[in-house]
Scaffold this motif. Structure first.
Motif, PDB file in Angstrom:
ATOM      1  N   GLY A  42       0.791  -1.240   0.000  1.00 22.93           N
ATOM      2  CA  GLY A  42       0.000   0.000   0.000  1.00 22.93           C
ATOM      3  C   GLY A  42       0.820   1.286   0.000  1.00 22.93           C
ATOM      4  O   GLY A  42       0.344   2.323   0.470  1.00 22.93           O
ATOM      5  N   ASP A  98       1.437   3.119  -2.435  1.00 23.46           N
ATOM      6  CA  ASP A  98       0.733   4.100  -3.277  1.00 23.46           C
ATOM      7  C   ASP A  98      -0.243   4.911  -2.411  1.00 23.46           C
ATOM      8  O   ASP A  98      -0.336   6.136  -2.528  1.00 23.46           O
ATOM      9  CB  ASP A  98      -0.012   3.387  -4.423  1.00 23.46           C
ATOM     10  CG  ASP A  98      -0.938   2.267  -3.916  1.00 23.46           C
ATOM     11  OD1 ASP A  98      -0.648   1.675  -2.845  1.00 23.46           O
ATOM     12  OD2 ASP A  98      -1.963   1.989  -4.573  1.00 23.46           O
ATOM     13  N   ARG A  99      -0.953   4.234  -1.512  1.00 23.25           N
ATOM     14  CA  ARG A  99      -1.902   4.925  -0.613  1.00 23.25           C
ATOM     15  C   ARG A  99      -1.132   5.862   0.323  1.00 23.25           C
ATOM     16  O   ARG A  99      -1.576   6.972   0.596  1.00 23.25           O
ATOM     17  CB  ARG A  99      -2.669   3.907   0.241  1.00 23.25           C
ATOM     18  CG  ARG A  99      -3.312   2.771  -0.514  1.00 23.25           C
ATOM     19  CD  ARG A  99      -4.374   2.056   0.294  1.00 23.25           C
ATOM     20  NE  ARG A  99      -3.881   1.158   1.314  1.00 23.25           N
ATOM     21  CZ  ARG A  99      -4.667   0.343   2.011  1.00 23.25           C
ATOM     22  NH1 ARG A  99      -5.963   0.326   1.778  1.00 23.25           N
ATOM     23  NH2 ARG A  99      -4.187  -0.459   2.936  1.00 23.25           N
ATOM     24  N   ASP A 106      -0.227   9.117  -1.374  1.00 20.42           N
ATOM     25  CA  ASP A 106      -1.403   9.996  -1.527  1.00 20.42           C
ATOM     26  C   ASP A 106      -1.762  10.675  -0.198  1.00 20.42           C
ATOM     27  O   ASP A 106      -2.089  11.860  -0.160  1.00 20.42           O
ATOM     28  CB  ASP A 106      -2.607   9.195  -2.049  1.00 20.42           C
ATOM     29  CG  ASP A 106      -2.497   8.886  -3.543  1.00 20.42           C
ATOM     30  OD1 ASP A 106      -1.856   9.687  -4.257  1.00 20.42           O
ATOM     31  OD2 ASP A 106      -3.025   7.845  -3.986  1.00 20.42           O
ATOM     32  N   SER A 163       1.023   0.705   5.888  1.00 16.70           N
ATOM     33  CA  SER A 163      -0.114   1.038   5.018  1.00 16.70           C
ATOM     34  C   SER A 163      -0.617  -0.178   4.251  1.00 16.70           C
ATOM     35  O   SER A 163      -1.339  -0.052   3.267  1.00 16.70           O
ATOM     36  CB  SER A 163       0.322   2.113   4.014  1.00 16.70           C
ATOM     37  OG  SER A 163       1.528   1.720   3.357  1.00 16.70           O
ATOM     38  N   ARG A 208      -2.249  -3.517   2.561  1.00 10.32           N
ATOM     39  CA  ARG A 208      -3.600  -3.996   2.242  1.00 10.32           C
ATOM     40  C   ARG A 208      -3.844  -5.341   2.941  1.00 10.32           C
ATOM     41  O   ARG A 208      -4.945  -5.634   3.353  1.00 10.32           O
ATOM     42  CB  ARG A 208      -3.755  -4.151   0.724  1.00 10.32           C
ATOM     43  CG  ARG A 208      -3.751  -2.798   0.008  1.00 10.32           C
ATOM     44  CD  ARG A 208      -3.897  -2.946  -1.502  1.00 10.32           C
ATOM     45  NE  ARG A 208      -4.228  -1.659  -2.088  1.00 10.32           N
ATOM     46  CZ  ARG A 208      -3.316  -0.765  -2.506  1.00 10.32           C
ATOM     47  NH1 ARG A 208      -2.034  -1.036  -2.412  1.00 10.32           N
ATOM     48  NH2 ARG A 208      -3.703   0.396  -3.022  1.00 10.32           N
ATOM     49  N   SER A 253      -7.912   1.418   4.764  1.00 12.09           N
ATOM     50  CA  SER A 253      -8.271   2.263   3.617  1.00 12.09           C
ATOM     51  C   SER A 253      -7.362   3.486   3.622  1.00 12.09           C
ATOM     52  O   SER A 253      -6.678   3.757   4.609  1.00 12.09           O
ATOM     53  CB  SER A 253      -9.728   2.739   3.755  1.00 12.09           C
ATOM     54  OG  SER A 253      -9.837   3.557   4.925  1.00 12.09           O
ATOM     55  N   GLU A 254      -7.412   4.223   2.533  1.00 10.56           N
ATOM     56  CA  GLU A 254      -6.609   5.451   2.445  1.00 10.56           C
ATOM     57  C   GLU A 254      -7.057   6.443   3.522  1.00 10.56           C
ATOM     58  O   GLU A 254      -6.233   7.082   4.176  1.00 10.56           O
ATOM     59  CB  GLU A 254      -6.777   6.051   1.050  1.00 10.56           C
ATOM     60  CG  GLU A 254      -5.618   6.943   0.664  1.00 10.56           C
ATOM     61  CD  GLU A 254      -5.650   7.325  -0.798  1.00 10.56           C
ATOM     62  OE1 GLU A 254      -5.884   8.519  -1.067  1.00 10.56           O
ATOM     63  OE2 GLU A 254      -5.464   6.444  -1.659  1.00 10.56           O
TER      64      GLU A 254
END
Length: 383
Positions: free
Chosen positions: A224, A226-227, A230, A291, A293, A335-336
């Protein structure tokens, strides 16, 4: 004198993964006067090979480096490896005759869930079979309920979290199968972690005193990152200044690096690649952020607790056990938004991290080496 118990342990390789490290910790602390251990690895590669105790007999199917890309010149090598391993899976008696020299084992252990077929195809029908599930297989699409049901052919199924234990027991067809599922904490070497964390490093990427989050792990989509990028951008845009260190490599590295550049956060997020000793970076940072998943048993969280670091993590398998349902760290929705709220909480509530540090310091951590190894030995001895 009682005869030593003969054990065969199988794993893919000894690269830098959590399951591999856990296995090495376990082997280093097994009493050599009680057991005779053969370790069979598919691919003779990885940083932990030199840490295998000298009394453990090491066997391998293939020698060479792990191939993670599809470059044209690597395809024939990759194909040969796959076919060779498939052949030994189809004709296991060849493997036991020529590589293991017809040795008879009392116990055979798959040290990682991916080796279940290899163990179940063993021609030694009298040996007790144990599988050690090191990941949340319920989140891996190739592990359908029908595949997971195969695991009940093992005499014992070791799982590393209560969540996994509950999920496995739901699939059990009888009370006996339910009883075969045993929750076990992965053994973490506290002294080793503390010692490695004290090594001086020259390349810590930040010299300011902004709050710093660190995260360590193979750069795969499941982590995660990428999350995380962000969320970092969103928090920075809101004026909540902080920085992040990502340690690890993997096939998603270029994608994450590209995203980092696209978001324009090169100054506040540093990707350091793989480090054989990540602990000094962890020690120098303020918080650990996970982070992911999905996970199995995130060993790194246990190590962050040993180094008394406040943790913010998504609600993945094993995390409630490790953070004692939120007593030792922040558990956020997976979740993000969850990651965002968790990191924001640490950045806006300065007292909270001190509170967690105090809780961690006063807690008798259940995953320390001696307790876990003793539990594992007990399971092997009863097999």
């Amino acid at each position: 004198m009682t005869e030593k118990k003969k054990i065969l342990i199988r794993i893919g390789s000894l690269r830098h993964g959590g399951a591999e490290k856990v296995l090495i910790n376990f082997l280093k602390n097994l009493p050599q006067d009680k057991y005779e251990v053969d370790l069979l690895i598919n691919l003779y590669t990885g940083m932990y090979i030199q840490e295998v105790p000298s009394w453990v007999k090491l066997h391998y199917l293939i020698k060479g480096e792990m191939i993670t890309t599809n470059k044209p010149h690597e395809i024939p090598v990759k194909a040969f490896r796959v076919l060779y391993q498939k052949m030994l899976l189809m004709f296991p008696s060849l493997l036991y005759k020529f590589i293991l020299k017809d040795k008879k084992y009392d116990v055979e252990i798959a040290a990682i869930h991916g080796m279940y077929r290899e163990l179940l195809s063993s021609p030694q029908k009298d040996s007790k079979k144990i599988i050690w599930i090191q990941n949340d297989i319920f989140n891996l699409k190739e592990y359908t309920p029908d595949v997971i049901r195969q695991f009940f052919k093992f005499d014992k199924i070791l799982v590393i979290s209560n969540k996994l234990k509950e999920e496995m027991q739901k699939l059990a067809g009888s009370e006996k199968e339910k009883q075969a599922v045993i929750k076990i904490f992965n053994p973490i070497d506290k002294q080793d972690t503390l010692q490695k964390a004290n090594v001086e490093i020259e390349d810590y990427p930040f010299s300011n005193d902004l709050p710093t989050f660190v995260t360590i792990g193979t750069v795969y989509p499941q982590k995660g990152y990428d999350r995380l990028l962000d969320v970092h951008k969103k928090l920075m845009d809101e004026g909540l200044k902080h920085q992040i260190i990502i340690i690890g490599d993997g096939y998603d590295l270029e994608n994450i690096q590209a995203k980092l550049n696209q978001l324009g956060v090169q100054e506040t997020v540093k990707m350091l690649g793989f480090r054989s000793n990540p602990y000094p970076y962890l020690k120098k940072s303020d918080f650990y952020v996970m982070s992911s998943r999905h996970e199995g048993f995130p060993t790194i969280i246990a190590e962050a607790l040993i180094l008394n670091k406040p943790v913010v993590s998504t609600d993945v398998s094993g995390i409630k056990d490790l953070l004692q349902n939120g007593k030792l760290g922040l558990i956020t929705p997976n979740s993000e938004d969850g990651i965002y709220e968790g990191m924001k909480t640490f950045l806006t509530n300065k007292e909270l991290s001190a509170q967690y540090e105090k809780e961690i310091a006063n807690t008798d951590l259940p995953f320390v080496l001696e307790k876990s190894v003793a539990h594992l030995q007990e399971i092997i001895d009863q097999a």
